[in-house]
Scaffold this motif. Sequence first.
Motif, PDB file in Angstrom:
ATOM      1  N   ASP A 265      56.856  25.288  67.260  1.00 47.84           N
ATOM      2  CA  ASP A 265      57.214  25.431  65.854  1.00 47.84           C
ATOM      3  C   ASP A 265      57.288  26.878  65.382  1.00 47.84           C
ATOM      4  O   ASP A 265      57.726  27.126  64.258  1.00 47.84           O
ATOM      5  N   TRP A 266      56.856  27.837  66.145  1.00 42.30           N
ATOM      6  CA  TRP A 266      56.833  29.233  65.709  1.00 42.30           C
ATOM      7  C   TRP A 266      57.748  30.087  66.576  1.00 42.30           C
ATOM      8  O   TRP A 266      58.018  29.791  67.728  1.00 42.30           O
ATOM      9  N   ARG A 267      58.220  31.169  65.941  1.00 40.85           N
ATOM     10  CA  ARG A 267      59.033  32.133  66.676  1.00 40.85           C
ATOM     11  C   ARG A 267      58.547  33.548  66.330  1.00 40.85           C
ATOM     12  O   ARG A 267      58.401  33.894  65.156  1.00 40.85           O
ATOM     13  N   GLU A 268      58.303  34.350  67.343  1.00 40.44           N
ATOM     14  CA  GLU A 268      57.882  35.732  67.125  1.00 40.44           C
ATOM     15  C   GLU A 268      59.107  36.596  66.867  1.00 40.44           C
ATOM     16  O   GLU A 268      60.009  36.683  67.701  1.00 40.44           O
ATOM     17  N   LEU A 269      59.145  37.226  65.693  1.00 41.81           N
ATOM     18  CA  LEU A 269      60.208  38.178  65.396  1.00 41.81           C
ATOM     19  C   LEU A 269      59.817  39.596  65.810  1.00 41.81           C
ATOM     20  O   LEU A 269      60.652  40.335  66.338  1.00 41.81           O
ATOM     21  N   GLU A 270      58.565  39.973  65.550  1.00 38.97           N
ATOM     22  CA  GLU A 270      58.059  41.276  65.990  1.00 38.97           C
ATOM     23  C   GLU A 270      56.592  41.112  66.388  1.00 38.97           C
ATOM     24  O   GLU A 270      55.810  40.520  65.644  1.00 38.97           O
ATOM     25  N   PRO A 271      56.204  41.628  67.557  1.00 37.86           N
ATOM     26  CA  PRO A 271      54.801  41.558  67.958  1.00 37.86           C
ATOM     27  C   PRO A 271      53.952  42.506  67.101  1.00 37.86           C
ATOM     28  O   PRO A 271      54.490  43.356  66.378  1.00 37.86           O
ATOM     29  N   MET A 272      52.647  42.375  67.194  1.00 31.41           N
ATOM     30  CA  MET A 272      51.750  43.227  66.417  1.00 31.41           C
ATOM     31  C   MET A 272      51.725  44.628  67.028  1.00 31.41           C
ATOM     32  O   MET A 272      51.315  44.817  68.172  1.00 31.41           O
ATOM     33  N   ARG A 273      52.196  45.592  66.238  1.00 30.40           N
ATOM     34  CA  ARG A 273      52.187  46.995  66.651  1.00 30.40           C
ATOM     35  C   ARG A 273      51.880  47.871  65.437  1.00 30.40           C
ATOM     36  O   ARG A 273      52.042  47.445  64.290  1.00 30.40           O
ATOM     37  N   ARG A 274      51.469  49.114  65.684  1.00 32.35           N
ATOM     38  CA  ARG A 274      51.319  50.081  64.604  1.00 32.35           C
ATOM     39  C   ARG A 274      52.673  50.315  63.944  1.00 32.35           C
ATOM     40  O   ARG A 274      53.719  50.289  64.593  1.00 32.35           O
ATOM     41  N   LEU A 275      52.629  50.583  62.639  1.00 29.85           N
ATOM     42  CA  LEU A 275      53.884  50.782  61.912  1.00 29.85           C
ATOM     43  C   LEU A 275      54.618  52.045  62.346  1.00 29.85           C
ATOM     44  O   LEU A 275      55.835  52.149  62.164  1.00 29.85           O
ATOM     45  N   ASP A 276      53.904  53.006  62.918  1.00 27.56           N
ATOM     46  CA  ASP A 276      54.578  54.215  63.402  1.00 27.56           C
ATOM     47  C   ASP A 276      54.937  54.133  64.884  1.00 27.56           C
ATOM     48  O   ASP A 276      55.398  55.110  65.470  1.00 27.56           O
ATOM     49  N   ASP A 277      54.709  52.946  65.493  1.00 20.65           N
ATOM     50  CA  ASP A 277      55.065  52.766  66.904  1.00 20.65           C
ATOM     51  C   ASP A 277      56.587  52.860  67.058  1.00 20.65           C
ATOM     52  O   ASP A 277      57.336  52.179  66.360  1.00 20.65           O
ATOM     53  N   LEU A 278      57.028  53.712  67.963  1.00 24.56           N
ATOM     54  CA  LEU A 278      58.461  53.951  68.140  1.00 24.56           C
ATOM     55  C   LEU A 278      58.959  53.257  69.397  1.00 24.56           C
ATOM     56  O   LEU A 278      58.514  53.541  70.507  1.00 24.56           O
ATOM     57  N   ARG A 279      59.863  52.299  69.231  1.00 28.10           N
ATOM     58  CA  ARG A 279      60.479  51.587  70.352  1.00 28.10           C
ATOM     59  C   ARG A 279      61.983  51.529  70.144  1.00 28.10           C
ATOM     60  O   ARG A 279      62.456  51.186  69.055  1.00 28.10           O
ATOM     61  N   PHE A 280      62.722  51.884  71.190  1.00 27.12           N
ATOM     62  CA  PHE A 280      64.190  51.794  71.158  1.00 27.12           C
ATOM     63  C   PHE A 280      64.788  52.545  69.962  1.00 27.12           C
ATOM     64  O   PHE A 280      65.730  52.085  69.311  1.00 27.12           O
ATOM     65  N   GLY A 281      64.200  53.683  69.643  1.00 22.87           N
ATOM     66  CA  GLY A 281      64.735  54.532  68.586  1.00 22.87           C
ATOM     67  C   GLY A 281      64.400  54.096  67.172  1.00 22.87           C
ATOM     68  O   GLY A 281      64.973  54.638  66.218  1.00 22.87           O
ATOM     69  N   ARG A 282      63.502  53.147  66.998  1.00 22.98           N
ATOM     70  CA  ARG A 282      63.130  52.712  65.653  1.00 22.98           C
ATOM     71  C   ARG A 282      61.633  52.460  65.593  1.00 22.98           C
ATOM     72  O   ARG A 282      61.023  52.039  66.570  1.00 22.98           O
ATOM     73  N   THR A 283      61.026  52.712  64.437  1.00 21.09           N
ATOM     74  CA  THR A 283      59.598  52.448  64.255  1.00 21.09           C
ATOM     75  C   THR A 283      59.376  50.966  63.966  1.00 21.09           C
ATOM     76  O   THR A 283      60.306  50.235  63.589  1.00 21.09           O
ATOM     77  N   GLN A 284      58.148  50.555  64.110  1.00 28.63           N
ATOM     78  CA  GLN A 284      57.803  49.174  63.779  1.00 28.63           C
ATOM     79  C   GLN A 284      58.048  48.896  62.297  1.00 28.63           C
ATOM     80  O   GLN A 284      58.489  47.805  61.931  1.00 28.63           O
ATOM     81  N   ARG A 285      57.787  49.873  61.448  1.00 29.10           N
ATOM     82  CA  ARG A 285      58.042  49.681  60.022  1.00 29.10           C
ATOM     83  C   ARG A 285      59.523  49.391  59.769  1.00 29.10           C
ATOM     84  O   ARG A 285      59.872  48.476  59.010  1.00 29.10           O
ATOM     85  N   TYR A 286      60.391  50.156  60.410  1.00 31.03           N
ATOM     86  CA  TYR A 286      61.839  49.951  60.252  1.00 31.03           C
ATOM     87  C   TYR A 286      62.246  48.586  60.796  1.00 31.03           C
ATOM     88  O   TYR A 286      63.042  47.855  60.170  1.00 31.03           O
ATOM     89  N   ALA A 287      61.691  48.205  61.955  1.00 33.88           N
ATOM     90  CA  ALA A 287      62.039  46.918  62.549  1.00 33.88           C
ATOM     91  C   ALA A 287      61.636  45.759  61.640  1.00 33.88           C
ATOM     92  O   ALA A 287      62.380  44.779  61.484  1.00 33.88           O
ATOM     93  N   LEU A 288      60.472  45.860  61.016  1.00 33.75           N
ATOM     94  CA  LEU A 288      60.018  44.790  60.123  1.00 33.75           C
ATOM     95  C   LEU A 288      60.888  44.693  58.881  1.00 33.75           C
ATOM     96  O   LEU A 288      61.149  43.588  58.377  1.00 33.75           O
ATOM     97  N   ARG A 289      61.350  45.808  58.366  1.00 33.52           N
ATOM     98  CA  ARG A 289      62.261  45.763  57.214  1.00 33.52           C
ATOM     99  C   ARG A 289      63.580  45.093  57.590  1.00 33.52           C
ATOM    100  O   ARG A 289      64.144  44.321  56.810  1.00 33.52           O
ATOM    101  N   GLU A 290      64.058  45.376  58.786  1.00 36.67           N
ATOM    102  CA  GLU A 290      65.273  44.703  59.246  1.00 36.67           C
ATOM    103  C   GLU A 290      65.055  43.195  59.364  1.00 36.67           C
ATOM    104  O   GLU A 290      65.917  42.401  58.985  1.00 36.67           O
ATOM    105  N   ARG A 291      63.903  42.809  59.905  1.00 33.72           N
ATOM    106  CA  ARG A 291      63.600  41.382  60.044  1.00 33.72           C
ATOM    107  C   ARG A 291      63.491  40.710  58.682  1.00 33.72           C
ATOM    108  O   ARG A 291      63.899  39.541  58.517  1.00 33.72           O
TER     109      ARG A 291
END
Length: 530
Positions: A387-413
């Motif tokens: 019943d659940w789907r992971e959109l973003e795993p738990m990471r620090r908001l300043d974690d940088l992956r694939f050229g974007r921070t976790q904060r940016y990724a969450l805003r996109e989601r």
Amino acid sequence: MQNNDERGSGRARMMSTAVLATVVMVTGLVVGAGATWLAMARPGSEAAAPGCDRFRTVDVAVAPAIYGVVVTALEEATPACTSVEPAMRSGIDVAQGVSMGGALPDIWIPEARYLTTAAHLGPAARPELRLGASLATTPVLLVGGNQARRFGSWGDAEASKLVSVPDPASSVSGALAVTAPEAEARAVGRSRVDAREMLVPFAQAYGARRVRGADDTVRPAMFARRSPRLVVTTEQELTGVPDRDDLRDLTPGVGSPALDFPLTVRRDAAPGARALARALRAHLATEEGRRLVAAEGLRAPGAAGKVLPTPSGEAISRAVRSWGLFSVPSSMLAVVDASGSMDADAGTGSRMDLLADASRIGLSFLPDHARVGLWVFSIDQGGPGQDWRELEPMRRLDDLRFGRTQRYALRERADQMSALTDGGTGLYDTALAAYREAVRRYRPHYSNAVVLMTDGRNEDPGSIELEPLLQRLEELRDPERPVRMVGIAISGDADLAALRRMAQVTGGEAYLAAEPEDVLEVFAQAVLSR
């Protein structure tokens, strides 16, 4: 320690001293650190003082910084036929105990007068206390080495992110330091509102350092000689630092907060308590008493130099509470209902639209070192049987992956969530899986939580039932690695009762956003709850 007008022979004194040493050693071995030290068998003790038909026992609690002064003074000042039990206890510890229903000591000498207010003792206990004069004082300082600089104000220093401070929740000097910007506000031309707001970045910088394992213990000589950092300490603590001649008092010229060690007596204190308090105060006012105070690195009352006014007890209590909220970063798994009912109109968009807006705004207030993950759920949202789907795993908001921070990724989601709504509410399986994941991803020095948001009730016929779910949550809960479940019921359609039961089992709470406009406020309350 007991006193009588008679004095024993030299042999009796030696025997009493031996008995005292034995009693202290045995008591320390048996009850361990932090126990009340029973000072007794002084020359003229009960055994050697037949003139005392009955001894009056007085309970005394003394702040650690002045404990040595008080115990030594009591050896000379204790009235006849009085037995004293001086316990070394921090003022914060005593005040917290009293506020939760504990008894005030007969005589209490805390580090600072603000601890004796109703804001810290509770409104019922405060009238039971008679507040006396201060016995000594020591200023709170900013100390640094040769590479550290003096700032123009406490607010400027704390905004520099170069100040290490003891935890205000357990340190009086720490509490006075974080309220110093408010205390100095008028003198430096700031409004009190602006001064109070300076606490937020200071608390978050403290939290970021704690996350990295720094500042667990704050002491004057904690940094290398070439460090630019400043340390909040007291003058007394600074005088006790050996082999660091580089350490300097770099306190702003506007002044210092100060510990003032007030002598207080409970109104219904044991017989003899007031006489003992008067004798102690009188002894410390003598030349011998002043030498004793100075020998412990303290100053006489009123001699602390340029002292900042101390904010009210309520202002300090409010600041310490705020510090607790902002200095402990969130490690949060946000779990959002994506069932079809989240498409329901909420006035200015759907329920999911409002929730996505609240999430975006909430992200802007979280510091970079906060950890946030995002799941959505509805029946089979993650595939058949999940019943659940992971959109973003738990990471620090300043974690940088694939050229974007976790904060940016969450805003996109958040922008994508409105397109994911479909199906029924798979609440129970999701709650269990999310809690299990948060426990697995637990981080010390964080406030770990699952924030579960739904507008419905469990509709998955193949899922776990509520009672087995509660049992599994209780089994997963670990007091040494606490993770709270925080529920947010979106509208009256949600199963608030089930959310509350899940939250309570894990030490959390559930909230109701009854109207669409309540979502942001409730979301902020849930995220900041501790």
